[in-house]
Design an enzyme around this catalytic site. Structure first.
Site, short mmCIF file in Angstrom:
data_model
loop_
_atom_site.label_atom_id
_atom_site.label_comp_id
_atom_site.label_asym_id
_atom_site.label_seq_id
_atom_site.Cartn_x
_atom_site.Cartn_y
_atom_site.Cartn_z
N GLY A 36 0.85 -1.38 -0.05
CA GLY A 36 0.01 -0.21 0.01
C GLY A 36 0.70 1.16 -0.11
O GLY A 36 0.36 2.10 -0.19
N CYS A 245 -27.05 -10.32 -16.22
CA CYS A 245 -26.55 -9.72 -17.55
C CYS A 245 -27.63 -10.14 -18.64
O CYS A 245 -28.13 -11.29 -18.80
CB CYS A 245 -25.19 -10.34 -17.95
N CYS A 248 -25.52 -13.00 -21.06
CA CYS A 248 -25.22 -14.26 -20.41
C CYS A 248 -25.83 -14.69 -19.20
O CYS A 248 -25.67 -15.67 -18.44
CB CYS A 248 -23.86 -14.38 -20.26
N CYS A 270 -22.71 -7.48 -18.95
CA CYS A 270 -21.35 -7.62 -18.43
C CYS A 270 -20.28 -6.66 -18.97
O CYS A 270 -20.29 -6.38 -20.10
CB CYS A 270 -20.81 -8.98 -18.58
N CYS A 276 -18.43 -12.68 -20.03
CA CYS A 276 -19.59 -12.75 -20.91
C CYS A 276 -19.64 -13.88 -21.78
O CYS A 276 -20.20 -14.78 -22.08
CB CYS A 276 -20.02 -11.49 -21.17
#
Lengths: 295, 235, 272
Positions: A36, A245, A248, A270, A276
């Protein structure tokens, strides 16, 4: 002019010279050692403008080997201009194999998304970062933000979230949502939607972040705690699209809105194009495809 | 009779640095003591240094020489050498003062001005206000004024707020700088009665009263300030 | 004041309480120029000290030296932290000093824009210190902010407004609320009423006076305005050319000034 196996001979492997790669690898190693923490590095000029992923490209160039398989996504899609040009750049300068399949890639450079397919051990996710400093919003002085990181003075991050709630009734930050890494450094996860924040937590993959213009590299090593900041009475939540979606039928994925006509027709699909396609190949169908099939 | 305050051989000079360092000798060899339950009055014409003596006792003026010993919490403390903090403690607990004019603080209502010395000593605000109300009532200050800031009051009204503020505590020493100057006869009598009560409670009082009637009524002893007028007037 | 000059036990306070802040021989030089020189004093809990003097007299330099904003060239500043221990400020780690500054201390700047975040709401300005010390409950932070805005006479309906939309007096009051929300024990104020209209000044002074008394705050107030010193402070320190020329009880210094310079200052006040 003795061109070899797909790479351009006049360029070093993966464009950057070896000295630069060593410098960047040192920065990456330091970043991994201090999860970080933003490590300054001597960002190079790249043959693309700032804002096009110069930081991510330099990180990718420094870690790429001839055996790697590279995937590049932009907003989750493999076929947008930015993704295609970076993928072609490394095809030309490194001659590495490329793929759109998340599962097949060893290195994935991304702008704004983490793939829906869970990452595996051994994979590296490289983020393109425009503004690496999460405190910048409220504290313009770099000397001061560095001191705040050093002394773990992170009250200011919550000031930003407080402002969100005061103005909108909830935390309205939906992307670049700040996280605390391994209980120490507060980090900007680049402009990924907060939907992806939980995927960073304890990920088996190595996550590297490169900011070219701001000259910073930082990292989340595998299996690192990544916690999104929040308030006790306004806990962190991810977006819920309330529908699958349209192509899909996947649920609980990040969706993009697609306008279909000028009569208000639209669908949600998606954002991760590879995810997808794989689902559709496997026989899943959303309401749009189901409708077409019926026709 | 206990002696809560003793003044010995005090002198006060003003050095006017802005006027070529002229020295004004105000008083010298000031010596007297105050007795509990008794009211002493500083006597003498105006300009003889009565007010300066009172102010030195309150720590408002410094003294050049001598000692002003006060019994504060059972310890003898020299006011001429007290630290600012020590002096504030003495003012809070031992020496009270009713000045000629009220230094009005903007926006603070009269009743809180009067109650403030008790609050400063840690008394509950409501109880302090009750005590203040009792005193203001006794001094015939119209109740409609109690919750207004005294800045806009008449001289007599301000003076009564000031008296209430000065008399509200049980300081063992109380200094009075012409407290009755702008009062009507009825209120003067109230103040005289209040002074008598303080004496009964064993308070040692020292005052300046221009009004001969009041002086007659309250004085147990008169300290002639002209005795302290410096013989050599300049330096 | 002269505690170190006197044999132990002879301090005439009669309280025996320990000081909150001890400043010893603090000097600051800018090259050969003197910022302040050989300043020594103690400050006790609940005590308000005014440092007065003209521009360039070194009062702001001294304030900055004491408040760890400007390391002095010589001398020490000791502070009694909440555990009761006396700590030398310039020997503390920076992390400790900064924690002290945002919890146990306050600093009220002359220009509110220096002490506020102008682009976040009043509520967040007040709440920042709470969040900095770990408060993570939005509702609590907001309620506390509203309570404090009320105490400095700013209405609840302004809690989501940015200080940019506030008048000078309101900004200054907001700055005060922002500083006091963590219950500091010592507040530094640099010309807190400077640049405000007279009527606004009076309201602010009165508010400060009440807050300081109610909360038992110790404060060091730098001002060139003797009226401010009289209204707010128990004790005064007069500075000239970097040195302290006179100190004492505020009313004593103002009513019976001893030093030539103090007499000049006092005689220069316009009487109204």
């Amino acid at each position: 002019m003795n061109a070899t196996a797909g790479a351009i001979a006049t360029y070093n492997f993966a464009y950057l010279d070896e000295q630069t790669k060593r410098m960047i690898r040192r920065a990456i190693l330091k970043g991994i050692a201090i999860p970080g923490y933003q490590v300054p590095f001597a960002s190079r000029e790249m043959p693309m403008p700032y804002g096009w992923g110069t930081g991510g490209v330099q990180v990718t160039a420094s870690i790429l080997g001839p055996d790697d398989t590279l995937k590049v996504i932009d907003q989750g899609a493999d076929d947008t201009t930015n993704a295609i040009s970076i993928r072609k750049f490394f095809q030309k300068t490194a001659g590495v194999a490329t793929t759109t399949r998340t599962g097949d890639a060893t290195v994935i450079q991304t702008r704004h998304r983490i793939p829906e397919t869970p990452l595996k051990s051994g994979q590296v996710l490289v983020y393109q970062v425009p503004i690496p400093e999460p405190l910048r919003f409220l504290e313009p002085r770099e000397t001061e933000t560095r001191k705040m990181h050093a002394l773990e003075e992170y009250g200011l991050m919550h000031v930003k979230l407080y402002e969100d709630i005061a103005r909108n009734g909830h935390i309205a930050t939906t992307y670049a949502y700040p996280v605390k890494v391994e209980g120490r450094y507060v980090m900007d996860p680049s402009p990924t939607p907060k939907f992806d924040n939980p995927k960073m937590h304890m990920s088996p993959a190595l996550q590297l972040f490169g900011a070219g213009r701001e000259k910073r590299i930082y990292a989340i090593p595998p299996f690192t705690r990544v916690v999104s900041l929040d308030f006790e009475d306004h806990p962190f939540t991810v977006q819920d699209f309330g529908r699958p979606c349209a192509l899909c039928g996947a649920e609980h994925v990040y969706l993009d809105e697609v306008i279909l006509d000028d009569a208000g027709g639209r669908m949600f699909i998606c954002s991760d194009t590879d995810h997808c396609e794989e689902r559709r190949e496997a026989g899943h169908a959303g309401e749009m495809l189901a409708g077409e099939a019926a026709q | 009779m206990p002696t809560p305050l003793v003044v010995s051989d005090v002198a006060k000079t003003f050095t006017m640095h802005l006027r070529d360092g002229i020295r004004l000798n105000v008083v010298e060899h000031v010596s007297f003591s105050l007795k509990a339950g008794s009211c002493a009055v500083l006597g003498g014409p105006s300009g003889s240094g009565k007010s300066s003596i009172l102010k030195m006792l309150y720590g408002n003026y410094g003294a050049d020489t001598g000692q002003i010993i006060v019994n504060h919490r059972g310890r003898l403390i020299d006011i001429t050498r007290a630290t600012p903090r020590g002096m504030l403690a003495i003012r809070r607990e031992t020496i009270g003062y009713v000045s000629q004019f009220l230094r009005a603080v903007p926006r603070v209502p009269a009743i809180d001005v009067a109650a403030e010395p008790l609050v400063a000593r840690g008394l509950d605000v409501e109880r302090a206000r009750q005590r203040a109300a009792g005193l203001l009532d006794r001094l015939n200050l119209p109740e409609r004024l109690w919750h207004l800031p005294p800045a806009t009051f008449s001289g007599g009204e301000q003076q009564r707020v000031n008296i209430a503020r000065g008399f509200i505590t049980d300081h063992p020493v109380l200094l009075l700088d012409e407290p009755t100057a702008s009062l009507d006869a009825a209120n003067r009598d109230v103040v005289i009665a209040m002074i008598a009560e303080k004496k009964e409670q064993g308070v040692a009082l020292l005052g300046i009263f221009h009004d001969a009637d009041v002086r007659e009524a309250v004085a147990d002893t008169v300290i002639d300030v002209t005795a302290f007028t410096p013989r050599s007037a300049t330096a | 004041m002269n505690a170190i000059d006197k044999p132990a036990g002879h301090g005439q306070d009669g309280t025996g309480e320990a000081p909150l802040l001890s400043v010893r021989s603090v000097s600051k030089f800018y090259g050969t120029r003197i910022g302040c020189q050989e300043v020594t004093f103690d400050l006790w809990p609940g005590e308000v000290l005014a440092i007065v003097g003209e521009s360039g007299s070194g009062k702001t330099t001294l304030l900055n030296c004491i408040s760890t904003r400007l390391p002095p060239s010589a001398g020490t500043v000791n502070y009694r932290v909440r555990t009761g221990e006396m700590r030398e400020l310039y020997r503390m780690s920076e992390a400790e000093r900064r924690l002290l500054m945002r919890t146990d201390w306050g600093f009220v700047h002359q220009n509110p824009a220096d002490g506020l975040r102008m682009t976040v709401s009043a509520g967040a300005n007040v709440g920042e210190r709470l969040m900095a010390v770990g408060d993570r409950h939005y509702g609590h932070i907001r309620d506390t902010a509203i309570d404090w805005l009320g105490r400095v006479e700013i209405g609840e309906d302004r809690v989501d407004d940015q200080p940019r939309a506030f008048s000078g007096g309101m900004r200054q009051r907001l700055q005060i609320a922002r500083n006091l929300v963590t219950g500091p024990r010592l507040v530094f104020m640099d010309e807190p009423t400077g640049g405000l209209d007279v009527s606004v000044q009076a309201r602010l002074l009165d508010l400060l006076r009440g807050l300081v008394a109610d909360l038992g705050l110790a404060a060091i107030v730098v001002t060139h305005d003797l009226a401010v010193a009289r209204l707010l402070s128990h004790r005064m320190m007069v500075m000239k050319e970097g040195r302290v020329v006179e100190t004492g009880l505020t009313d004593r210094v103002l009513d019976d000034p001893q030093a030539p310079y103090t007499q000049l200052l006092v005689s220069s006040i316009l009487q109204v």
